[in-house]
Design a protein around this motif. Structure first.
Motif, PDB file in Angstrom:
ATOM      1  N   TYR A   1       2.986  -5.637  -2.309  1.00 54.26           N
ATOM      2  CA  TYR A   1       2.851  -4.192  -2.474  1.00 54.26           C
ATOM      3  C   TYR A   1       1.390  -3.747  -2.312  1.00 54.26           C
ATOM      4  O   TYR A   1       0.944  -2.810  -2.981  1.00 54.26           O
ATOM      5  N   LYS A   2       0.661  -4.385  -1.420  1.00 53.13           N
ATOM      6  CA  LYS A   2      -0.755  -4.070  -1.275  1.00 53.13           C
ATOM      7  C   LYS A   2      -1.021  -2.635  -0.828  1.00 53.13           C
ATOM      8  O   LYS A   2      -2.071  -2.082  -1.106  1.00 53.13           O
ATOM      9  N   ASN A   3      -0.055  -2.017  -0.186  1.00 49.02           N
ATOM     10  CA  ASN A   3      -0.222  -0.631   0.265  1.00 49.02           C
ATOM     11  C   ASN A   3       0.364   0.390  -0.706  1.00 49.02           C
ATOM     12  O   ASN A   3       0.285   1.582  -0.457  1.00 49.02           O
ATOM     13  N   ASP A   4       0.987  -0.088  -1.770  1.00 50.26           N
ATOM     14  CA  ASP A   4       1.601   0.806  -2.750  1.00 50.26           C
ATOM     15  C   ASP A   4       1.114   0.412  -4.149  1.00 50.26           C
ATOM     16  O   ASP A   4       1.742  -0.382  -4.842  1.00 50.26           O
ATOM     17  N   LYS A   5      -0.028   0.963  -4.541  1.00 48.66           N
ATOM     18  CA  LYS A   5      -0.661   0.591  -5.811  1.00 48.66           C
ATOM     19  C   LYS A   5       0.222   0.917  -7.024  1.00 48.66           C
ATOM     20  O   LYS A   5       0.251   0.169  -7.994  1.00 48.66           O
ATOM     21  N   GLU A   6       0.927   2.022  -6.945  1.00 47.11           N
ATOM     22  CA  GLU A   6       1.793   2.412  -8.064  1.00 47.11           C
ATOM     23  C   GLU A   6       2.905   1.376  -8.256  1.00 47.11           C
ATOM     24  O   GLU A   6       3.186   0.938  -9.372  1.00 47.11           O
ATOM     25  N   ARG A   7       3.546   0.999  -7.178  1.00 49.73           N
ATOM     26  CA  ARG A   7       4.627  -0.001  -7.240  1.00 49.73           C
ATOM     27  C   ARG A   7       4.071  -1.361  -7.677  1.00 49.73           C
ATOM     28  O   ARG A   7       4.696  -2.079  -8.449  1.00 49.73           O
ATOM     29  N   GLN A   8       2.899  -1.674  -7.180  1.00 47.18           N
ATOM     30  CA  GLN A   8       2.231  -2.920  -7.550  1.00 47.18           C
ATOM     31  C   GLN A   8       2.019  -2.972  -9.074  1.00 47.18           C
ATOM     32  O   GLN A   8       2.307  -3.974  -9.724  1.00 47.18           O
TER      33      GLN A   8
ATOM     34  N   ALA B   1      -0.224 -12.675  -7.702  1.00 48.70           N
ATOM     35  CA  ALA B   1      -0.775 -12.654  -6.338  1.00 48.70           C
ATOM     36  C   ALA B   1       0.303 -12.267  -5.331  1.00 48.70           C
ATOM     37  O   ALA B   1       0.038 -11.514  -4.383  1.00 48.70           O
ATOM     38  N   LYS B   2       1.532 -12.771  -5.553  1.00 48.32           N
ATOM     39  CA  LYS B   2       2.643 -12.414  -4.659  1.00 48.32           C
ATOM     40  C   LYS B   2       2.934 -10.919  -4.733  1.00 48.32           C
ATOM     41  O   LYS B   2       3.161 -10.268  -3.710  1.00 48.32           O
TER      42      LYS B   2
END
Length: 185
Positions: free
Chosen positions: A54-61, A48-49
């Motif tokens: 990284y909610k705006n960066d799906k790749e990094r997430q 969740a953290k």
């Protein structure tokens, strides 16, 4: 089923014994799946953290999540794969129980006088639905989104409605399997 029937003389008890034997055979796979789901559940706060950070960066997430899995030696498919391996056996058993001519007019106990016909009083499907609901409540989940959780909440109701018309022998098998799953959990 026929082999067990030679000892019991009752197809209902044969189905119960067959359910127990299959549960024992598949215990290692089921256990591995449960351990994997439990590990995934414990990682939910950290996931969740990562999702928030990284909610705006799906790749990094996704990269960070995979790194978290690698660090904790968790396989996200570890909970599903063992269960998928069992599916061919369960499908074959489902077909055998659904199409077994020997179950026609084969009595079990009390009100179940034909294992090939639906339960006339709908008692076994209701018990099956209750055991499915209980098993679902005590089984750890891998987290999932709230939409998925809502769908899972309705599955016992859907299965109960579906099983109202199924042969009572098949419902008996599913109910016993659920009860054994509750005990295993």
């Amino acid at each position: 089923l026929e082999f067990i029937y030679a000892f019991t003389g009752n197809y209902g008890w044969s189905i119960i014994i067959l359910s127990v034997l299959l549960k024992i055979i598949f215990y290692p796979l089921t256990y591995k799946s449960q351990v994997s789901m439990d590990k995934m559940k414990r990682l939910q706060p950290e996931m969740a953290k990562i999702n928030e950070k990284y909610k705006n960066d799906k790749e990094r997430q996704q990269r960070e999540t995979m790194e978290l899995y690698r660090m904790h030696k968790v396989n996200p498919m570890g909970g599903c794969l063992p269960m998928l391996l069992q599916m061919p056996v369960f499908y074959a058993l489902y077909q055998a129980l659904w199409n077994n001519v020997e179950l026609r007019h084969a009595p079990f106990i009390w009100w179940i006088q034909d294992l090939s016909a639906r339960d006339p009083y709908f008692i076994t499907p209701l018990i099956m639905g209750a055991t499915m609901f209980l098993q679902q409540r005590i089984t750890p989940t891998g987290g999932g989104d709230s939409g998925q959780m809502k769908v899972m909440m309705y599955l016992p109701l859907i299965f109960t409605a579906l099983f109202l018309t199924f042969p009572s022998g098949l419902v008996l098998y599913w109910t016993v399997t659920n009860m054994l799953g509750i005990g295993q959990q």
